[in-house]
Design an enzyme around this catalytic site. Structure first.
Site, mmCIF file in Angstrom:
data_model
loop_
_atom_site.group_PDB
_atom_site.id
_atom_site.type_symbol
_atom_site.label_atom_id
_atom_site.label_comp_id
_atom_site.label_asym_id
_atom_site.label_seq_id
_atom_site.Cartn_x
_atom_site.Cartn_y
_atom_site.Cartn_z
ATOM 1 N N ASP A 180 -9.814 -3.614 -5.311
ATOM 2 C CA ASP A 180 -9.197 -2.795 -4.266
ATOM 3 C C ASP A 180 -9.842 -1.417 -4.218
ATOM 4 O OD1 ASP A 180 -7.497 -1.447 -2.514
ATOM 5 O OD2 ASP A 180 -5.735 -2.510 -3.225
ATOM 6 N N HIS A 205 -8.173 -4.866 -1.301
ATOM 7 C CA HIS A 205 -6.907 -4.379 -0.764
ATOM 8 C C HIS A 205 -6.210 -5.397 0.130
ATOM 9 C CE1 HIS A 205 -4.180 -1.047 -0.105
ATOM 10 N NE2 HIS A 205 -4.237 -1.216 1.199
ATOM 11 N N SER A 210 0.839 -1.185 0.000
ATOM 12 C CA SER A 210 0.000 0.000 0.000
ATOM 13 C C SER A 210 0.886 1.251 0.000
ATOM 14 C CB SER A 210 -0.952 -0.037 1.193
ATOM 15 O OG SER A 210 -1.988 0.895 1.049
#
Length: 719
Positions: free
Chosen positions: A656, A691, A571
Site C-alpha cells: 500500500d 491500497h 482508508s
C-alpha cells in the site's frame, strides 16, 4: 478475555508458529477462544515532539523488508484463517453467489473520439479487461488495443493505470503496475503497424498526455521515496528515455503536479495543486517544444481548474465563491481583471464540474447531498435540470469527447438501480437507456427485482444542531422493530462525497436481512464546501461525532440495535472506524476497517512517507504544537485504551502506497494488549497487493465474501 503483553519470539520461532495456524484452517469447528493470537515483539521506540514523549512499542513493524515483519504478518494471516475456518463454506457460498450475479462476458457502451469508437469488454472467466476500438462506427471491425488477460499473465497483481491514444489514432501509450504500489511502467504500441515500440518509461505515475504531433508525450514522475508527483517530462517517440527532458518541477512539497489535454485538444495543461491552492500552465498542443505559460499564478486559498472553449479559458474557481463559480478569461490573460462571470456563486449549491458543447453548457452540481445535472443553452441562457426521480441516487457525466453534438452521455445509479448509461438530448430532453448492468438470477434468491427493496433518505440531528443525511436501503419485507442487523458505512475526508450507488454484491447482505446505510458525515462535500471545512483540521472530530450520532439515531428509531449494528470504512474512513471504536465501542457489534489510516500523528510527522506533506491542510501540520495536540487527541493508535472493543476485522496490503501496512498492523498489535473484551480481533494482509486490494474482476470479491461471512457470523443466525 484480557490479553496480557507477551514478548514475541525470535524470527525462527515465528516461522514455526505459522504452521499450526495453517493446519487449523482445516478444522470446521475452531473456536476463537481456543487459539492464542500472534503477539508482536515489544521494542519501545521513543518519539518526542513539543516536549511530549510517546513510546511506540511496535514502531519496528515499518520495516517492509525485515523477515521478522513478514513472519509476523503471515502469522496474523494464519491466525485469521484459523479462527474463521468454520466460515469457509459460507465464504464459498457468498463468493459464488456474488459472482453468479455478474455477467461473465460484458462490454461497455462505446464512445466516439477522433473517428473511433472505444469500448472495454470482458470475456467469460477473464479477470482483466480487453480494451478495443472500431473505426467509423460502433459496429465496425474490432481492433484490440490492450489484452488485459494476456498482459497479466505471470503476475500476482496487475493493473492498467490508464492509456492515451494520439489524436491521429496511430499510437497508444499505456501504463501498468505489477506490484500495487502505483509505480507504473509506460509502453507504446503502433496501432497502424500493429507492433510494439522498444522504449519503456519506468517507475512513473501513469499520468500522461500526447501533443498534437502524435510523437511527443508529456508524463509525470514521482519522488521515489514519498511518491509525490513532482515532475513533468517530455518524451519523443522512438528515442531513448534517458534523453527525455524535464519541462516542469514542483518544488513545494505540499503540491503535486499532473498533465492533461483540454477537451478541444488545442492546449496541454500542467496543473499543480494541494488542498487549498492550485495553479495551471498551458501550452499550444501543436508546439510541444514551446514554453508553458501560467494561466493564473497560485495564491493561498485559491483553487481553480481550467477548460478551453472558443477564444477563452473557463475557470471553475472558489474566488469569492465558497461553493465555486464559473468565469471565463481570454487566452493569454493572466489576472482577474479580464474575468467574465458565466455561472455565479450559489451558497446552497456546490458547482462540482462542467462539460462544454458547441450549443450547451452542462453543469454537475450537488445540492442537499445529492448530485444533479443542469443544462444551459448558450444562445438563450435557458436552463433546466435533468430529472432522476428517486430519493437517493448518484449521477455523473460520462464520456463526452465531442463538441459538436446535442447528445450528453451520463451515468446513473441508486441503491436499487444498477449502473445505467444514458444518452440525453440536450434540446428535446429525451433520454435513451443504452445499457443497464445486468444482475443475473441466483439459485437461492432468483431474479433481482428492484421492487423488492426500499430506499430511504433520512436526516439526523447532530449534537451541535447540524442535520446529517443518511441514505439507506433494505428489503421491503424487513421489519422496523430493532431486530435487523445494519451495516453503517462512511468516509468523511478530503471533501470526497459518498454517493448512494448500487452494488450487486451488497444484495447478498440485503437478502439475508441486513439493512445498509451510508452516513454522509462532515468531511465530504455532500452539503457543499462548508461540509468539508466542518470536517477537517481542527473540526475533524465532527466527522466522528456525526457518525456516532447517526448510529444512535438508527438504534433509537428501531432500524437496529447495538448488538446488531456494524460499521465499515476504508482508508481515511478507516481512521473514522478507529476513532469510533475508541469513543463509543459499546455502540457496535462489529467493525470492519479496510486499509485504515490510524497512526495519524506519527505518519504526519514523517515527511518521507507518501502523501504526508501534501496533506498538512487536511489534517494539520503536527510540527505546530496546536495541530499536534489536536491530532493526538483523536489518533486511533495513540488513543487505544483498556476497554472492551467490538469485534474487529482489519485489512491491509503489504505494498500500500497510501496507507502503509504498518499502521493497521501496529494498531492490531496494540489492541491485542489493551483490549479487555473477548470479541474476535483479526488482521488480514494481502501480501501481493496495495491500497485497492486484489486486482482482477472477480478476485476482489473474495475479500467481500470474507467480510460478509465475518458479519453474518457475528449476527449468529442462519441467513
Amino acid at each position: 478475555m484480557q490479553r496480557s503483553p507477551i514478548v514475541a519470539a525470535p524470527f525462527s520461532t515465528l516461522l514455526i508458529a505459522v504452521l499450526p495456524f495453517a493446519v487449523l484452517t482445516s478444522c470446521a469447528t475452531t473456536d476463537v477462544h481456543d487459539l492464542d493470537p500472534p503477539s508482536a515483539r515489544v521494542r519501545p521506540h521513543v518519539l518526542t515532539a513539543h516536549d511530549d514523549v510517546r513510546v511506540d512499542d511496535y514502531y519496528w513493524l515499518n520495516q517492509r523488508e525485515d523477515p521478522e515483519v513478514i513472519a509476523y504478518l503471515e502469522a496474523e494471516n494464519a491466525y485469521t484463517e484459523a479462527v474463521t475456518a468454520h466460515l469457509a463454506g459460507l465464504r464459498d457460498e457468498l463468493y459464488d453467489e456474488i459472482v453468479a450475479r455478474i455477467s461473465p462476458d460484458d462490454v461497455s457502451v462505446p464512445y466516439e473520439e477522433d473517428g473511433y469508437w472505444y469500448a472495454t469488454r470482458y470475456e467469460e472467466g477473464g479477470e482483466y479487461p480487453i480494451y478495443t476500438r472500431r473505426k467509423g462506427a460502433p459496429d465496425g471491425p474490432e481492433q484490440v488495443l490492450l489484452d488485459g488477460p494476456r498482459l497479466a499473465e505471470g503476475h500476482a497483481y496487475f493493473a492498467i493505470g490508464g492509456f492515451q491514444v494520439t489524436t491521429d489514432g496511430h499510437t497508444l501509450a499505456y501504463a501498468f503496475d505489477t506490484v500495487g504500489r502505483r509505480k507504473y511502467d509506460v509502453r507504446f504500441n503502433d496501432l497502424i503497424g500493429r507492433r510494439a515500440y522498444a522504449e519503456v518509461l519506468e517507475d512513473v505515475t501513469g499520468n500522461m498526455a500526447w501533443a498534437a504531433d502524435g510523437r511527443t508525450l508529456f508524463y509525470a514522475r514521482q519522488d521515489p521515496q514519498t511518491l509525490r508527483s513532482y515532475q513533468i517530462w517530455r518524451h519523443v517517440l522512438g528515442t531513448d528515455p534517458s534523453q527525455d527532458e524535464l519541462v516542469y518541477q514542483e518544488d513545494d512539497e505540499e503540491f503535486r503536479c499532473f498533465v492533461s489535454l483540454t477537451k478541444s485538444k488545442r492546449y496541454l495543461l500542467i496543473g499543480s495543486s494541494q488542498t487549498l491552492s492550485s495553479e495551471y500552465h498551458y501550452l499550444d498542443a501543436s508546439d510541444p517544444r514551446g514554453a508553458f505559460q501560467v494561466v493564473l499564478p497560485r495564491e493561498r486559498n485559491h483553487r481553480y481548474s481550467v477548460e478551453h472553449f472558443g477564444d477563452h479559458f473557463y475557470l471553475l474557481t472558489n474566488d469569492s465563491a465558497k461553493n465555486r463559480r464559473l468565469v471565463r478569461t481570454p487566452i493569454g490573460s493572466h489576472d482577474r481583471s479580464a474575468w467574465e462571470e458565466v455561472v455565479p456563486h450559489d451558497p446552497d449549491v456546490l458547482l462540482e464540474g462542467t462539460e462544454f458543447f458547441s450549443g450547451h453548457l452542462v453543469l454537475r452540481e450537488r445540492a442537499e447531498g445529492l448530485t444533479r445535472i443542469r443544462v444551459r443553452e448558450w444562445a438563450t441562457g435557458a436552463e433546466h435540470l435533468v430529472d432522476f426521480g428517486e430519493p437517493a441516487y448518484a449521477a455523473a457525466l460520462s464520456n463526452n469527447r465531442t463538441f459538436d453534438t446535442t447528445t450528453l452521455r451520463y451515468v446513473y445509479s441508486s441503491l436499487t438501480t444498477p449502473r445505467s448509461d444514458y444518452d440525453y438530448d440536450l434540446v428535446t430532453r429525451e433520454r435513451v437507456l443504452l445499457k443497464r448492468d445486468q444482475v443475473l438470477p441466483t439459485e437461492r434468491w432468483g431474479a433481482f427485482d428492484p421492487a423488492n427493496y426500499v430506499t430511504e433518505r433520512l436526516w439526523v440531528g447532530a449534537r451541535d444542531g447540524e442535520r446529517i443525511p443518511i441514505s439507506l436501503v433494505h428489503r421491503r419485507d424487513v421489519p422496523r422493530d430493532g431486530t435487523q442487523p445494519l451495516l453503517l458505512s462512511a468516509y468523511g475526508s478530503y471533501g470526497s462525497s459518498r454517493d448512494a450507488t448500487f452494488s450487486s454484491a451488497r444484495l447478498s447482505l440485503l437478502d439475508r436481512g441486513f439493512i445498509y446505510a451510508i452516513a454522509h458525515v462532515r468531511g465530504g462535500r455532500e452539503m457543499g464546501e462548508r461540509w468539508y471545512d466542518d470536517g477537517k483540521l481542527f473540526n475533524k472530530k465532527n466527522t466522528f461525532t456525526d457518525f456516532v450520532d447517526c448510529a444512535l439515531y438508527l438504534t433509537s428509531s428501531g432500524y437496529t440495535s447495538t448488538d446488531r449494528l456494524f460499521a465499515q470504512g476504508g482508508s481515511a474512513g478507516g481512521l473514522l472506524m478507529g476513532a469510533i471504536c475508541n469513543m463509543r465501542p459499546e455502540l457496535f457489534r462489529g467493525v470492519v476497517a479496510n486499509v485504515p489510516f490510524v497512526d495519524v500523528v506519527t505518519t504526519m510527522l514523517d515527511d518521507t512517507i507518501p502523501l504526508t506533506t501534501f496533506e498538512y491542510d487536511e489534517w494539520g501540520n503536527p510540527n505546530e504544537r496546536a495541530a499536534y495536540e489536536y491530532m493526538l487527541s483523536y489518533s486511533p493508535y495513540d488513543q487505544v485504551s483498556e476497554q472492551d472493543y467490538p469485534a474487529l476485522l482489519v485489512t491491509t496490503g503489504l505494498h500500500d502506497s497510501q496507507v502503509q501496512y504498518w499502521e493497521p498492523a501496529k494498531w492490531v498489535a496494540k489492541l491485542r494488549v489493551m483490549n479487555t473484551g473477548d470479541e474476535p480481533l483479526l488482521l488480514r494482509t494481502d501480501m501481493a497487493a496495495g491500497h485497492g486490494g486484489a486486482s482482477g474482476r472477480f478476485k476482489r470479491f473474495e475479500e467481500t465474501a470474507f467480510t460478509y461471512a465475518f458479519l453474518l457470523d457475528l449476527v449468529g443466525e442462519e441467513r
